[in-house]
Design a protein around this motif. Structure first.
Motif, PDB file in Angstrom:
ATOM      1  N   ASP A   1       0.832  -1.208   0.000  1.00 38.27           N
ATOM      2  CA  ASP A   1       0.000   0.000   0.000  1.00 38.27           C
ATOM      3  C   ASP A   1       0.865   1.255   0.000  1.00 38.27           C
ATOM      4  N   ILE A   2       1.938   1.187   0.799  1.00 33.33           N
ATOM      5  CA  ILE A   2       2.843   2.351   0.888  1.00 33.33           C
ATOM      6  C   ILE A   2       3.504   2.580  -0.459  1.00 33.33           C
ATOM      7  N   ASN A   3       3.954   1.491  -1.076  1.00 30.77           N
ATOM      8  CA  ASN A   3       4.627   1.622  -2.373  1.00 30.77           C
ATOM      9  C   ASN A   3       3.677   2.185  -3.423  1.00 30.77           C
ATOM     10  N   LYS A   4       2.377   1.833  -3.296  1.00 25.28           N
ATOM     11  CA  LYS A   4       1.390   2.313  -4.257  1.00 25.28           C
ATOM     12  C   LYS A   4       0.812   3.669  -3.867  1.00 25.28           C
ATOM     13  N   SER A   5       1.297   4.216  -2.734  1.00 23.63           N
ATOM     14  CA  SER A   5       0.814   5.510  -2.231  1.00 23.63           C
ATOM     15  C   SER A   5      -0.695   5.496  -2.036  1.00 23.63           C
ATOM     16  N   VAL A   6      -1.160   4.422  -1.377  1.00 21.69           N
ATOM     17  CA  VAL A   6      -2.597   4.317  -1.093  1.00 21.69           C
ATOM     18  C   VAL A   6      -3.004   5.470  -0.201  1.00 21.69           C
ATOM     19  N   ASP A   7      -4.095   6.107  -0.536  1.00 20.92           N
ATOM     20  CA  ASP A   7      -4.580   7.272   0.197  1.00 20.92           C
ATOM     21  C   ASP A   7      -4.820   6.912   1.666  1.00 20.92           C
ATOM     22  N   MET A   8      -4.384   7.795   2.602  1.00 18.27           N
ATOM     23  CA  MET A   8      -4.499   7.528   4.028  1.00 18.27           C
ATOM     24  C   MET A   8      -5.959   7.476   4.476  1.00 18.27           C
ATOM     25  N   ILE A   9      -6.814   8.263   3.838  1.00 15.96           N
ATOM     26  CA  ILE A   9      -8.244   8.247   4.188  1.00 15.96           C
ATOM     27  C   ILE A   9      -8.828   6.885   3.839  1.00 15.96           C
ATOM     28  N   ALA A  10      -8.417   6.363   2.706  1.00 16.30           N
ATOM     29  CA  ALA A  10      -8.886   5.026   2.308  1.00 16.30           C
ATOM     30  C   ALA A  10      -8.336   3.975   3.267  1.00 16.30           C
ATOM     31  N   ALA A  11      -7.104   4.151   3.693  1.00 14.12           N
ATOM     32  CA  ALA A  11      -6.492   3.199   4.631  1.00 14.12           C
ATOM     33  C   ALA A  11      -7.245   3.201   5.963  1.00 14.12           C
ATOM     34  N   ARG A  12      -7.651   4.375   6.411  1.00 13.10           N
ATOM     35  CA  ARG A  12      -8.424   4.444   7.660  1.00 13.10           C
ATOM     36  C   ARG A  12      -9.763   3.713   7.507  1.00 13.10           C
ATOM     37  N   ARG A  13     -10.384   3.881   6.324  1.00  7.99           N
ATOM     38  CA  ARG A  13     -11.677   3.239   6.087  1.00  7.99           C
ATOM     39  C   ARG A  13     -11.512   1.717   6.108  1.00  7.99           C
ATOM     40  N   ARG A  14     -10.455   1.234   5.487  1.00  4.48           N
ATOM     41  CA  ARG A  14     -10.202  -0.211   5.477  1.00  4.48           C
ATOM     42  C   ARG A  14      -9.897  -0.737   6.878  1.00  4.48           C
ATOM     43  N   GLU A  15      -9.243   0.107   7.687  1.00  3.30           N
ATOM     44  CA  GLU A  15      -8.945  -0.285   9.071  1.00  3.30           C
ATOM     45  C   GLU A  15     -10.249  -0.446   9.852  1.00  3.30           C
ATOM     46  N   ARG A  16     -11.168   0.500   9.694  1.00  2.00           N
ATOM     47  CA  ARG A  16     -12.454   0.409  10.395  1.00  2.00           C
ATOM     48  C   ARG A  16     -13.212  -0.850   9.959  1.00  2.00           C
ATOM     49  N   GLU A  17     -13.181  -1.110   8.639  1.00  2.00           N
ATOM     50  CA  GLU A  17     -13.885  -2.281   8.105  1.00  2.00           C
ATOM     51  C   GLU A  17     -13.296  -3.578   8.644  1.00  2.00           C
ATOM     52  N   TYR A  18     -11.959  -3.598   8.811  1.00  2.00           N
ATOM     53  CA  TYR A  18     -11.293  -4.815   9.300  1.00  2.00           C
ATOM     54  C   TYR A  18     -11.799  -5.172  10.699  1.00  2.00           C
ATOM     55  N   PHE A  19     -11.821  -4.176  11.610  1.00  2.00           N
ATOM     56  CA  PHE A  19     -12.234  -4.479  12.981  1.00  2.00           C
ATOM     57  C   PHE A  19     -13.734  -4.766  13.081  1.00  2.00           C
ATOM     58  N   SER A  20     -14.520  -4.044  12.306  1.00  2.00           N
ATOM     59  CA  SER A  20     -15.975  -4.239  12.421  1.00  2.00           C
ATOM     60  C   SER A  20     -16.434  -5.548  11.790  1.00  2.00           C
ATOM     61  N   SER A  21     -15.659  -6.075  10.823  1.00  2.00           N
ATOM     62  CA  SER A  21     -16.066  -7.302  10.126  1.00  2.00           C
ATOM     63  C   SER A  21     -15.365  -8.540  10.668  1.00  2.00           C
ATOM     64  N   SER A  22     -14.338  -8.377  11.465  1.00  2.00           N
ATOM     65  CA  SER A  22     -13.595  -9.530  11.984  1.00  2.00           C
ATOM     66  C   SER A  22     -14.335 -10.144  13.160  1.00  2.00           C
TER      67      SER A  22
END
Length: 603
Positions: A246-267
């Motif tokens: 993700d870092i190498n692809k310069s994934v947007d930090m806002i998108a990364a935060r959204r994926r983080e929220r999804e990870y905890f809520s769906s796990s």
């Protein structure tokens, strides 16, 4: 409450500008008393990723080995709207909107301080980030703990980093943010190990678990996050960082935060903890806790600042004012210091300060005691009386009384008084006054010059006083009180035989009577001189010292050139440097006092 964190931010920046950032060996520092959050973690623990997630921007240098080599004081300021930007304290007029440039500037500023040797430094870099996507928060990013120095670094680097981290987190006002990776055994966590040593009860440690998504299949971090594996006073917070891809692809930090929220809520394992997981929650918790801690420290900060201001003012007063630049200013400083010495000298004489009693002690004790020690009885022995009287008789005895014999006996006795009379003049208080004039300690050459001027002036007065005092003795020798002798019974019969030898003319009874009469006269004169000599000394010496002690020195000063005056004010460079540092520190504390009081009143 938000202005509490802004207050600490402002004071921290001022401390750093002054070079007052808690470095070991520095003066007692305001920095150490300010609540702060120090981020601690080992190499590859995900520390940088956590910070970037809290900020929502890629801005930290990355690479292998020890990348963070100076403390980074990261101050986050929430703004309502507008474009995000960053500012460095060492570049106050430059705004960075490109956060890749921020990353480069951190690396460049590190190299400016440490060189390209990959060494570390305790001097912090101050970075402020203004964004609508952050909470008001201050974090101190410290170099990652490591067990091995990389190529190009001295062997002491590992120990130096450990010492630097400890210097921050050992302070009772420091909140520890301990970063540990979930895919490693918590027992081996560098952050937990060092945090446990300085905060064994976990009262000021926040545990952050990174790389939860990278744990081996079939394992989870629930026991840690729920506080069963290692209990802290505050709940553990788990975060999911961006992957290296993700870092190498310069994934947007806002998108990364959204994926983080999804990870905890769906796990399934972490769904029940989702509301207190993630980097956004971490930022809010830390911000709120920092505000509470700062609020609780306000009274202590006010007390510390007030006390330190008093101490700084007292030391600045002791060091004295800075040297004036112009000739008139230098002359004024010298004259004022000299007058201060002169006033202290007068206060000693007048009894305002102790020491003047020594002069009185000379008059009332030492001088009378010295007179009593004079052995007039030996001088008036039978042999000496007989010798002086018969010598005065010449070739035939006096018909009535041996007048010349009396005169010689009295004069020779009175001459013994010259010694005690001269010694009574020697008491002075100049050196004591020099030592008590604190302003003179600032300028060694001026101290010597003022002392010499005072001693020379006193020496002239002493000589005049001695002449006047000895004249009193000489006057007593030169003119005997006639009435004393008129009252003596006239000796018609000397008790001797003029036909006998010169040394056989007077009997012992007669000679004893002569000695007794002479001793009575000498004692009468001593009583008179005991009163007159102190009066002479006070008139010729003490009164003149109070009146014109430094007049000659003041007259000489007026004729000196600027270069000569400057030499008199040859202050120790270390004292000058100390005064400058104290003045800056005093300005910092006074400013902090105003800021703290404003916040305290607003509460």
């Amino acid at each position: 409450m938000e202005n509490l964190i802004s207050l600490v931010n402002k004071i921290q920046r001022a401390c750093t500008a002054l070079g007052d950032h808690g470095e070991e060996g520095a003066m007692p520092t305001l920095w150490d008393s300010l609540p702060a959050i120090a981020v601690v973690g080992g190499q590859s623990s995900g520390k940088s990723s956590v910070l970037e997630s809290v900020v929502g921007k890629d801005f930290l240098p990355r690479g292998s080995g020890i990348v963070t080599r100076r403390p980074l004081v990261l101050q986050l300021h929430k703004i309502d709207e507008g474009r995000e930007y960053a500012e460095f304290m060492h570049l106050p007029r430059k705004r960075f909107t490109d956060f890749a440039a921020v990353r480069q500037e951190i690396s460049d500023e590190t190299d400016r301080e440490t060189g390209h040797s990959k060494a570390i430094s305790t001097v912090p870099i101050h970075l402020s980030i203004f964004s609508p996507n952050v909470v008001n928060l201050t974090l101190i990013d410290l170099p990652g703990l490591t067990k091995v120095a990389v190529d190009g670094q001295p062997e002491s680097t590992v120990k130096d980093i450990d010492n630097m981290v400890r210097s921050f987190i050992e302070k009772p006002n420091c909140i520890i943010l301990a970063i540990s990776p979930a895919n490693q055994d918590l027992a081996t966590s560098d952050a937990i190990k060092i945090s446990r040593e300085v905060d064994p009860k976990g009262e000021r440690t926040f545990g952050v678990l990174t790389k939860i998504d990278l744990m081996d299949q079939g394992t989870n971090a629930v026991d840690i996050l729920e506080g069963r594996s290692y209990k802290l006073q505050f709940p553990w917070i788990g975060v999911v960082n961006r992957s290296q891809a993700d870092i190498n692809k310069s994934v947007d930090m806002i998108a990364a935060r959204r994926r983080e929220r999804e990870y905890f809520s769906s796990s399934p394992e972490y769904r029940h903890l989702a509301n207190r997981m993630g980097s956004e929650h971490l930022g809010r918790v830390l911000s709120k806790h920092l505000e509470v801690v700062i609020k609780s420290r306000i009274p202590g900060l006010q007390s510390l600042v007030s006390k330190t201001i008093g101490e700084l003012e007292a030391e600045l007063s002791r060091l004295g004012k800075p040297i004036a630049a112009d000739t008139g200013g230098k002359l004024y400083v010298i004259m004022e210091i000299s007058r201060t010495f002169d006033q202290i000298f007068k206060e000693h004489l007048d009894g305002v300060r102790s020491g003047g009693e020594k002069v009185y002690g000379v008059f009332d004790n030492q001088f009378p005691a010295a007179l009593k020690r004079l052995q007039f009885d030996k001088h008036l022995s039978m042999e000496n009386i007989r010798k002086l009287i018969t010598e005065a008789d010449g070739y035939q005895p006096h018909l009535i009384a041996p007048e010349q014999g009396y005169r010689r006996l009295i004069e020779s006795s009175l001459l013994c008084i010259r010694g005690p009379a001269e010694a009574a003049v020697d008491a002075d208080l100049a050196q004591k006054s020099i030592n008590e004039t604190t302003e003179l300690k600032q300028y060694p050459t001026l101290r010597v010059e003022v002392a010499n001027a005072a001693f020379e002036s006193l020496e002239r007065m002493k000589e005049e006083s001695k002449r006047a005092t000895l004249q009193l003795v000489d006057m007593e020798c030169g003119y005997l009180t006639v009435d004393f002798f008129r009252k003596l019974p006239q000796d018609i019969d000397k008790g001797g035989n003029p036909t006998h030898s010169l040394f056989d003319r007077y009997n012992d009874s007669y000679l004893r009577r002569v000695g007794h009469n002479v001793l009575n006269y000498v004692n009468m004169v001593c009583s008179s001189l005991r009163i007159a000599i102190p009066k002479s000394i006070v008139y010729c010496q003490v009164r003149e010292a109070k009146r014109i002690l430094l007049d000659h020195f003041f007259a000489e000063l007026g004729a000196k050139e600027a270069r000569q005056l400057a030499k008199l004010l040859d202050e120790d460079p270390a004292v000058m440097q100390r005064r400058t540092l104290l003045a800056k520190r005093l300005e910092l504390y006074r400013s902090a006092q105003s800021e703290i009081e404003a916040v305290a009143w607003s509460k």
